[in-house]
Scaffold this motif. Structure first.
Motif, PDB file in Angstrom:
ATOM      1  N   THR A 173       0.833  -1.209   0.000  1.00 15.58           N
ATOM      2  CA  THR A 173       0.000   0.000   0.000  1.00 15.58           C
ATOM      3  C   THR A 173       0.862   1.251   0.000  1.00 15.58           C
ATOM      4  OG1 THR A 173      -1.767  -1.164   1.162  1.00 15.58           O
ATOM      5  CG2 THR A 173      -1.787   1.241   1.289  1.00 15.58           C
ATOM      6  N   ASN A 174       1.792   1.317   0.920  1.00 17.29           N
ATOM      7  CA  ASN A 174       2.631   2.513   1.002  1.00 17.29           C
ATOM      8  C   ASN A 174       3.470   2.719  -0.258  1.00 17.29           C
ATOM      9  OD1 ASN A 174       1.651   3.194   3.478  1.00 17.29           O
ATOM     10  ND2 ASN A 174       3.510   2.698   4.637  1.00 17.29           N
ATOM     11  N   VAL A 175       3.907   1.632  -0.871  1.00 17.45           N
ATOM     12  CA  VAL A 175       4.721   1.768  -2.088  1.00 17.45           C
ATOM     13  C   VAL A 175       3.910   2.436  -3.189  1.00 17.45           C
ATOM     14  CG1 VAL A 175       5.794   0.451  -3.966  1.00 17.45           C
ATOM     15  CG2 VAL A 175       6.283  -0.143  -1.574  1.00 17.45           C
ATOM     16  N   ILE A 176       2.710   1.963  -3.426  1.00 18.12           N
ATOM     17  CA  ILE A 176       1.912   2.494  -4.539  1.00 18.12           C
ATOM     18  C   ILE A 176       1.422   3.913  -4.239  1.00 18.12           C
ATOM     19  CG2 ILE A 176      -0.041   2.046  -6.093  1.00 18.12           C
ATOM     20  CD1 ILE A 176       2.213   0.071  -6.406  1.00 18.12           C
ATOM     21  N   ASN A 177       1.451   4.317  -2.967  1.00 22.41           N
ATOM     22  CA  ASN A 177       1.155   5.719  -2.639  1.00 22.41           C
ATOM     23  C   ASN A 177       2.069   6.686  -3.392  1.00 22.41           C
ATOM     24  OD1 ASN A 177      -0.859   4.969  -0.873  1.00 22.41           O
ATOM     25  ND2 ASN A 177       0.339   5.310   0.996  1.00 22.41           N
ATOM     26  N   GLY A 178       3.266   6.229  -3.769  1.00 19.42           N
ATOM     27  CA  GLY A 178       4.168   7.102  -4.540  1.00 19.42           C
ATOM     28  C   GLY A 178       3.527   7.550  -5.842  1.00 19.42           C
ATOM     29  N   PHE A 179       2.753   6.676  -6.445  1.00 17.06           N
ATOM     30  CA  PHE A 179       1.999   7.015  -7.650  1.00 17.06           C
ATOM     31  C   PHE A 179       0.828   7.922  -7.295  1.00 17.06           C
ATOM     32  CE2 PHE A 179      -1.305   6.420 -10.803  1.00 17.06           C
ATOM     33  CZ  PHE A 179      -0.645   6.272 -12.012  1.00 17.06           C
ATOM     34  N   SER A 180       0.019   7.463  -6.368  1.00 20.27           N
ATOM     35  CA  SER A 180      -1.233   8.163  -6.053  1.00 20.27           C
ATOM     36  C   SER A 180      -0.983   9.574  -5.536  1.00 20.27           C
ATOM     37  CB  SER A 180      -2.021   7.357  -5.006  1.00 20.27           C
ATOM     38  OG  SER A 180      -2.405   6.103  -5.534  1.00 20.27           O
ATOM     39  N   ASN A 181       0.041   9.718  -4.690  1.00 21.05           N
ATOM     40  CA  ASN A 181       0.286  11.049  -4.117  1.00 21.05           C
ATOM     41  C   ASN A 181       0.651  12.068  -5.192  1.00 21.05           C
ATOM     42  OD1 ASN A 181      -0.277  10.246  -1.514  1.00 21.05           O
ATOM     43  ND2 ASN A 181       1.861   9.813  -0.983  1.00 21.05           N
ATOM     44  N   LEU A 182       1.422  11.650  -6.188  1.00 21.53           N
ATOM     45  CA  LEU A 182       1.782  12.597  -7.247  1.00 21.53           C
ATOM     46  C   LEU A 182       0.562  12.944  -8.103  1.00 21.53           C
ATOM     47  CD1 LEU A 182       3.783  14.336  -8.731  1.00 21.53           C
ATOM     48  CD2 LEU A 182       4.496  12.335 -10.064  1.00 21.53           C
ATOM     49  N   ILE A 183      -0.257  11.942  -8.408  1.00 23.94           N
ATOM     50  CA  ILE A 183      -1.460  12.217  -9.196  1.00 23.94           C
ATOM     51  C   ILE A 183      -2.375  13.188  -8.447  1.00 23.94           C
ATOM     52  CG2 ILE A 183      -3.558  11.189 -10.169  1.00 23.94           C
ATOM     53  CD1 ILE A 183      -0.911  10.629 -11.752  1.00 23.94           C
ATOM     54  N   LEU A 184      -2.524  12.961  -7.144  1.00 21.02           N
ATOM     55  CA  LEU A 184      -3.378  13.848  -6.343  1.00 21.02           C
ATOM     56  C   LEU A 184      -2.786  15.245  -6.255  1.00 21.02           C
ATOM     57  CD1 LEU A 184      -4.370  11.308  -3.576  1.00 21.02           C
ATOM     58  CD2 LEU A 184      -5.970  12.498  -5.107  1.00 21.02           C
ATOM     59  N   GLU A 185      -1.476  15.337  -6.148  1.00 23.03           N
ATOM     60  CA  GLU A 185      -0.814  16.647  -6.074  1.00 23.03           C
ATOM     61  C   GLU A 185      -1.035  17.430  -7.371  1.00 23.03           C
ATOM     62  OE1 GLU A 185       3.258  16.208  -4.955  1.00 23.03           O
ATOM     63  OE2 GLU A 185       3.657  18.382  -4.899  1.00 23.03           O
ATOM     64  N   LEU A 186      -0.980  16.707  -8.495  1.00 18.72           N
ATOM     65  CA  LEU A 186      -1.097  17.380  -9.792  1.00 18.72           C
ATOM     66  C   LEU A 186      -2.548  17.689 -10.152  1.00 18.72           C
ATOM     67  CD1 LEU A 186       1.453  15.232 -11.808  1.00 18.72           C
ATOM     68  CD2 LEU A 186       1.758  17.642 -11.165  1.00 18.72           C
ATOM     69  N   TYR A 187      -3.424  16.726  -9.927  1.00 18.01           N
ATOM     70  CA  TYR A 187      -4.802  16.865 -10.420  1.00 18.01           C
ATOM     71  C   TYR A 187      -5.784  17.343  -9.361  1.00 18.01           C
ATOM     72  CZ  TYR A 187      -3.699  14.898 -14.983  1.00 18.01           C
ATOM     73  OH  TYR A 187      -3.202  14.703 -16.246  1.00 18.01           O
TER      74      TYR A 187
END
Lengths: 160, 160, 160
Positions: free
Chosen positions: A113-127
Motif C-alpha cells: 500500500t505505502n509503495v503504490i502511494n508514490g503514484f497516487s500522491n503525485l497524481i493527487l498533487e497534480l490533479y
C-alpha cells in the motif's frame, strides 16, 4: 496547460517513449483511447530517454521501501508522458478512476500500500482531490516485466 | 462474418465452453455484457472440448517461453469462443480496450511481456490495428486456477 | 431497501469504514464514482469496527480453503459497506460487471477459483442472477496489504 505547469513548478520532467530491452516486444499500446476513456498499460519507472529505470528486483530485499515509493512516483511520470503523447494535453484527463499497482514482492511483504502511494500522491498533487482521486489495488506479484520493482496501470476519464 | 472467416483461413478452431475439473465451481460469467461493454473473465488455454489445456506449472521451469506464448495464443481462442457464445458474432467487438495477462511465474521471471504477446498478436492479426489495439498488463503471479501457465482477462467495446 | 433487507434476513452486518494499521496510509478512495460507474478499490475482510480481519498469511499453509472462502465472503461485506457509504443505498448498484480477486498464495496453489467464490456467491445471493452476475479474475499473488489472505476489487454499474 495547468498540469504541465505544475510539473514544471515541481521540477519534474516527463521521460521519453518507453524503450524495451533487446528481445522484448510490446504488442500493445501504452494508452488506448475510446470515447471518453483512456486505458493505460502497465508502466514502470523510466529514465529520461525512456529506458527502464528500475530499481530492479524484490522490494524489501533488493529495493528499499523508499526506493520503491520513488519508483512508483516515477511510474506516474511515465504514465503522464504516455498520456501526453496520446492526448496532446494532460489537462484532458478529467478524472482518474482506477489504478492497478503491482509490486515485485517476496511472499509476505505487507507494505504494498505505502509503495503504490508514490503514484497516487503525485497524481493527487497534480490533479487535485476532485479529478485526481481514484480507487486502487496494490498487490505484490512474483514477477514484473524487465524485473522492475513497480508497475502501474490505470483507467481515466478524458474530455473529447 | 469477417473474424470467423479469418480464423478459418488461419486454420484455427474455437474450443467448446470451459469445463472446470471436478470440485472447482465457477460462480461467475465468462463474459459479462452491459451496454457497449463486454467484460471478459480470466481465460486459460482450452482443448477442443473445453477442458484446461495448460501446459501447467511455472513458466521457465515447467513450461518453456515458447509453450507459454502458444498458451497465451490459445487463451485468445478461448476468449473468442466465449465472446462468440455470448455475442453471437465476433464482428460485434468493435474495439479491444484493456487486456490483463497473468503468467504463472517464479520470482524474477522477466519475460512476461513476450509471453502475453501470444494473445495480443492473434487479436491484432484478426481485428487489425484499429479495432484490435489495446492497452495491457503482463505480470507474473504465484498461482493460477488449475495451475495453468497463462490466464488472460479483457474489456472490449461492442456494438449493440 | 431491498439489498439491506436481504442482508438483515441473512443475519449479516456491514463493517465500519476500513482502518489501516499505524504506518500504512491509503492515498486512494475506497469507491470512486463517475457517471454510471463505481470503481471499487481492493478490499479485504474487516471486523465490525473496520480493522483488518484476516485471517492472515498464505492460503493452504496458514489459512484453510474454507477460512479463505469465508474471508472472501467478508470482503464482499466490506465492499458493500464502502458502497453504502458512497452511494447511500445499495440498491443503486444496477449491475455487477467485473470482479478482480487476489488470493495470498504459495506457488502452485490451484484453488483460487473456489476461494473467490465466497465473494461471488454472496453478491449473487443478494443481487440475483441479473444484476449480480459478473466476469471475474481469481489469481494467487505473492503479497497482499497487511498480509490478509484475500483482497477483492470490482467495477459496477450504478443508477444516477
Amino acid at each position: 496547460m495547468q498540469i504541465e505547469e505544475k510539473l514544471e513548478s515541481l521540477g519534474l520532467v516527463l521521460p521519453g517513449p518507453p524503450k524495451l530491452p533487446p528481445g522484448i516486444t510490446a504488442s500493445f499500446e501504452w494508452v488506448r483511447v475510446r470515447g471518453n476513456r483512456a486505458y493505460i498499460a502497465g508502466h514502470g519507472a523510466l529514465t529520461a530517454d525512456g529506458a527502464p529505470a528500475g530499481p530492479f528486483g524484490k522490494v524489501e530485499q533488493d529495493v528499499s521501501l523508499e526506493e520503491a515509493y520513488q519508483s512508483a512516483r516515477h511510474s506516474a511520470l511515465a504514465v503522464l508522458a504516455s498520456l501526453k503523447r496520446t492526448l496532446g494535453d494532460l489537462d484532458r484527463v478529467t478524472a482518474w478512476l482506477m489504478v492497478n499497482g503491482f509490486v515485485n514482492a517476496l511472499p509476505g511483504t505487507v507494505q504494498t500500500t505505502n509503495v503504490i502511494n508514490g503514484f497516487s500522491n503525485l497524481i493527487l498533487e497534480l490533479y487535485g482531490a476532485d479529478a485526481g482521486q481514484h480507487a486502487r489495488v496494490a498487490v505484490g506479484v512474483a514477477a514484473l516485466p524487465v524485473n522492475t520493482c513497480v508497475v502501474i496501470a490505470a483507467e481515466v476519464e478524458i474530455s473529447l
